[in-house]
Design a protein around this motif. Structure first.
Motif, PDB file in Angstrom:
ATOM      1  N   ARG A 113     -47.759  16.227  83.901  1.00  0.00           N
ATOM      2  CA  ARG A 113     -48.403  17.158  83.421  1.00  0.00           C
ATOM      3  C   ARG A 113     -49.265  17.753  84.391  1.00  0.00           C
ATOM      4  NH1 ARG A 113     -51.020  17.720  77.602  1.00  0.00           N
ATOM      5  NH2 ARG A 113     -49.173  16.416  77.200  1.00  0.00           N
ATOM      6  N   GLY A 114     -49.794  16.607  84.920  1.00  0.00           N
ATOM      7  CA  GLY A 114     -51.080  16.857  86.150  1.00  0.00           C
ATOM      8  C   GLY A 114     -50.532  17.799  87.103  1.00  0.00           C
ATOM      9  N   GLN A 115     -49.397  17.562  87.698  1.00  0.00           N
ATOM     10  CA  GLN A 115     -48.746  18.694  88.699  1.00  0.00           C
ATOM     11  C   GLN A 115     -48.571  19.792  88.152  1.00  0.00           C
ATOM     12  OE1 GLN A 115     -48.081  17.619  91.915  1.00  0.00           O
ATOM     13  NE2 GLN A 115     -48.928  15.618  91.298  1.00  0.00           N
ATOM     14  N   TYR A 116     -48.242  19.967  87.114  1.00  0.00           N
ATOM     15  CA  TYR A 116     -47.717  21.386  86.326  1.00  0.00           C
ATOM     16  C   TYR A 116     -49.248  21.917  86.244  1.00  0.00           C
ATOM     17  CZ  TYR A 116     -46.836  24.992  83.249  1.00  0.00           C
ATOM     18  OH  TYR A 116     -46.755  26.200  82.533  1.00  0.00           O
ATOM     19  N   ARG A 117     -50.113  21.200  85.671  1.00  0.00           N
ATOM     20  CA  ARG A 117     -51.440  21.900  85.600  1.00  0.00           C
ATOM     21  C   ARG A 117     -52.028  22.506  87.016  1.00  0.00           C
ATOM     22  NH1 ARG A 117     -54.466  17.904  82.574  1.00  0.00           N
ATOM     23  NH2 ARG A 117     -53.572  18.537  80.408  1.00  0.00           N
ATOM     24  N   ALA A 131     -53.583  27.063  90.137  1.00  0.00           N
ATOM     25  CA  ALA A 131     -53.714  27.737  91.132  1.00  0.00           C
ATOM     26  C   ALA A 131     -53.030  29.175  90.876  1.00  0.00           C
ATOM     27  CB  ALA A 131     -52.528  27.094  92.269  1.00  0.00           C
ATOM     28  N   TYR A 132     -51.953  29.261  90.413  1.00  0.00           N
ATOM     29  CA  TYR A 132     -51.638  30.726  90.074  1.00  0.00           C
ATOM     30  C   TYR A 132     -52.431  31.516  89.238  1.00  0.00           C
ATOM     31  CZ  TYR A 132     -48.896  34.099  87.742  1.00  0.00           C
ATOM     32  OH  TYR A 132     -48.298  35.252  87.135  1.00  0.00           O
ATOM     33  N   TYR A 133     -53.157  31.067  88.289  1.00  0.00           N
ATOM     34  CA  TYR A 133     -54.215  31.714  87.244  1.00  0.00           C
ATOM     35  C   TYR A 133     -55.254  31.992  88.147  1.00  0.00           C
ATOM     36  CZ  TYR A 133     -51.476  32.109  83.154  1.00  0.00           C
ATOM     37  OH  TYR A 133     -50.622  32.523  82.058  1.00  0.00           O
ATOM     38  N   PRO A 165     -56.811  24.660  81.241  1.00  0.00           N
ATOM     39  CA  PRO A 165     -55.483  25.542  81.825  1.00  0.00           C
ATOM     40  C   PRO A 165     -54.247  25.891  80.812  1.00  0.00           C
ATOM     41  CG  PRO A 165     -55.992  23.691  83.197  1.00  0.00           C
ATOM     42  CD  PRO A 165     -57.054  23.591  82.153  1.00  0.00           C
ATOM     43  N   LEU A 166     -53.949  24.743  80.192  1.00  0.00           N
ATOM     44  CA  LEU A 166     -52.546  25.011  79.602  1.00  0.00           C
ATOM     45  C   LEU A 166     -52.842  26.121  78.249  1.00  0.00           C
ATOM     46  CD1 LEU A 166     -50.482  23.137  80.457  1.00  0.00           C
ATOM     47  CD2 LEU A 166     -50.537  21.742  78.289  1.00  0.00           C
ATOM     48  N   ASN A 200     -44.987  35.628  85.332  1.00  0.00           N
ATOM     49  CA  ASN A 200     -44.677  35.103  86.512  1.00  0.00           C
ATOM     50  C   ASN A 200     -45.369  33.755  86.635  1.00  0.00           C
ATOM     51  OD1 ASN A 200     -42.996  37.158  87.798  1.00  0.00           O
ATOM     52  ND2 ASN A 200     -44.935  38.168  87.709  1.00  0.00           N
ATOM     53  N   ALA A 201     -45.950  33.197  85.629  1.00  0.00           N
ATOM     54  CA  ALA A 201     -46.529  31.656  85.787  1.00  0.00           C
ATOM     55  C   ALA A 201     -45.420  30.529  86.054  1.00  0.00           C
ATOM     56  CB  ALA A 201     -47.164  31.622  84.658  1.00  0.00           C
TER      57      ALA A 201
END
Ligand SMILES: [Zn+2]
Ligand SMILES: [Zn+2]
Length: 458
Positions: free
Chosen positions: A188-192, A197-199, A218-219, A235-236
């Motif tokens: 989940r750390g990677q995803y977060r 970065a996206y947001y 961020p989640l 597009n997230a």
């Protein structure tokens, strides 16, 4: 100060406060009260057959319990909790949800020493200081189910199957499951990071809540209902692309079990649920015809079809870290909650039919001796599962028959002086007006046969 209203009736300057239920809270009465009760017994019967034991919890818990479990940066903790300061200076919160309280109870009562897995359920009100809207209340009711001590994906599937069957059993139309996985502490750390970065690249367009969430949690950006934020979400990055092997295997197995059990579901890559304690499987239950909606969107057919937005009425997921986080032994867990108010709304039509069946019987008595006889008869009918309606305080035959009519009773049972002496009852068909005298000891038998017949011809 509360608005005061002048009493018009007295004409004097007497002022009378008109009391109202607190904003966002409602009385439950009439058919809704029956439906509430009904849902509780349906839930209880299903819980029994799936091995859940009933537990009752305090409405108030230590505020810190929810801050730690539900999480800082969630709407619940940041904005919606009712916090009470006790005289002794403790901060207690009206429970905004049930899971944290059940986990607290599991630890406090040494339930880890029971044979595992342990399944528990509860039913009652919870509180969130939310903006009231249709079907959403500040005091709302939930049925909550928790399954402790099983980390196998079959447990996730069992819980989802249970949730679906219970909802269908209560009469919710078109139940569908929306499902996703949010990975484990590792992946989940990677995803977060990717999400952040996206947001961050879109941060100027985000609502003020989301600007804050970007820093704190961020989640939670994916939960935002703001229109612009929903657009940005399209597009997230999706959790599925960032899963570690174990999480990906787990999820694939959960879906496989659901396929085997013929439980339909939709993959929703942005479903993360508004609480922090979940890991891996998260799901929501909705009522509504998703397929019809999709076809209306894509091919333009059925545009006039009443494709209502599927309504969410429950949800849950896995929360393997929560027990340890709250000071217990490491214990995997999965569970879900059902929104009782919403379910009553959704099933009203279907369940109302059930309340309308069963033609009823009205008991009419004339005179004190008959009244005594009637009281005995009510008990006898009750023990044989026949619910009689009556008003023993009345004397007039006419008034009582009028009531029988209003109650749409199939039969009236009339006891007068003569019937008391003869040990008999007059059985009157309310539809045809035809009457016959039946001996008391033959009454139950005769009545059962007649009711059965009426039931058939309805
Ligand atoms: Zn993982
Ligand atoms: Zn937002």
């Amino acid at each position: 100060m509360e608005p005061l209203k002048k009493s018009a009736r007295t004409g004097k300057e007497k002022q009378q406060k008109i009391f109202q239920a607190p904003k966002g809270m409602h009385d439950i009465l009439g058919q809704d009260a029956l439906l509430f009760d009904d849902l509780r017994s349906v839930a209880g019967a299903f819980a029994d057959s799936y091995g859940y034991q009933y537990i009752e919890l305090p409405v108030l818990e230590d505020r810190e319990l929810f801050v730690r479990s539900v999480g800082v940066g969630t709407d619940i903790v940041d904005k919606e909790m009712y916090v009470v300061r006790t005289q002794g200076g403790d901060a207690l919160a009206l429970r905004p949800e049930f899971t944290a309280g059940i986990v607290r109870a599991y630890i406090q009562n040494g339930m880890q020493n029971l044979p595992q897995p342990v399944k528990a359920w509860t039913f009652g009100p919870a509180f969130r200081h939310d903006n009231p809207q249709a079907g959403r209340y500040r005091q709302f009711w939930q049925a909550d189910f928790e399954f402790f001590g099983a980390d196998h994906p079959i447990a996730d599937a069992e819980v989802i199957q249970f949730a679906v069957k219970l909802s269908e059993g209560f009469g919710i139309p078109d139940v569908c499951v929306y499902i996703n996985t949010i990975g484990c502490a590792e992946c989940r750390g990677q995803y977060r990071k990717a999400l952040k970065a996206y947001y961050r690249s879109k941060s100027r367009k985000l609502c003020s809540d989301c600007k804050r969430r970007l820093k704190t949690n961020p989640l939670r950006l994916l939960d935002c209902k703001n229109e612009t934020c929903v657009m940005i979400r399209k597009n997230a990055p999706e959790t599925l692309e960032y899963l570690c092997k174990d999480c990906s295997d787990h999820f694939r197995k959960v879906l496989g079990f659901l396929d085997d059990a013929k439980i339909g579901y939709f993959l929703d890559p942005y479903l993360v649920r508004g609480l922090d304690y979940y890991n891996r499987t998260v799901f929501e239950l909705k009522s509504g015809n998703q397929r019809r909606q999709e076809s209306a969107e894509t091919d333009g057919f059925e545009q006039n079809a009443p494709a209502r937005e599927p309504l969410s009425f429950g949800g849950g997921g896995r929360y393997d870290y929560l027990m340890k986080l709250l000071g217990g032994q490491d214990t995997p867990a999965v569970g879900f909650a059902l929104g009782v108010d919403r379910m009553v709304d959704l099933a009203r039509e279907e369940r109302a039919k059930a309340f309308k069946t069963g033609p009823n019987v009205y008991l009419v008595q004339i005179g004190d001796a008959a009244r005594m006889q009637a009281l005995r008869l009510i008990e006898e009918l009750r023990t044989h599962g026949i619910a009689a309606r009556f008003d023993l305080s009345r004397d007039s035959l006419k008034a009582q028959l009028r009531n029988a009519d209003r109650e749409q009773s199939a039969y009236a049972l009339i006891i007068g002086q003569k019937e008391v002496l003869d040990n008999a009852v007059i059985l009157r068909d309310m539809q045809t007006g035809i009457q016959e005298s039946v001996l008391m000891h033959k009454l139950l038998e005769t009545l059962a046969a007649r009711l059965k017949q009426k039931h058939k011809t309805r």
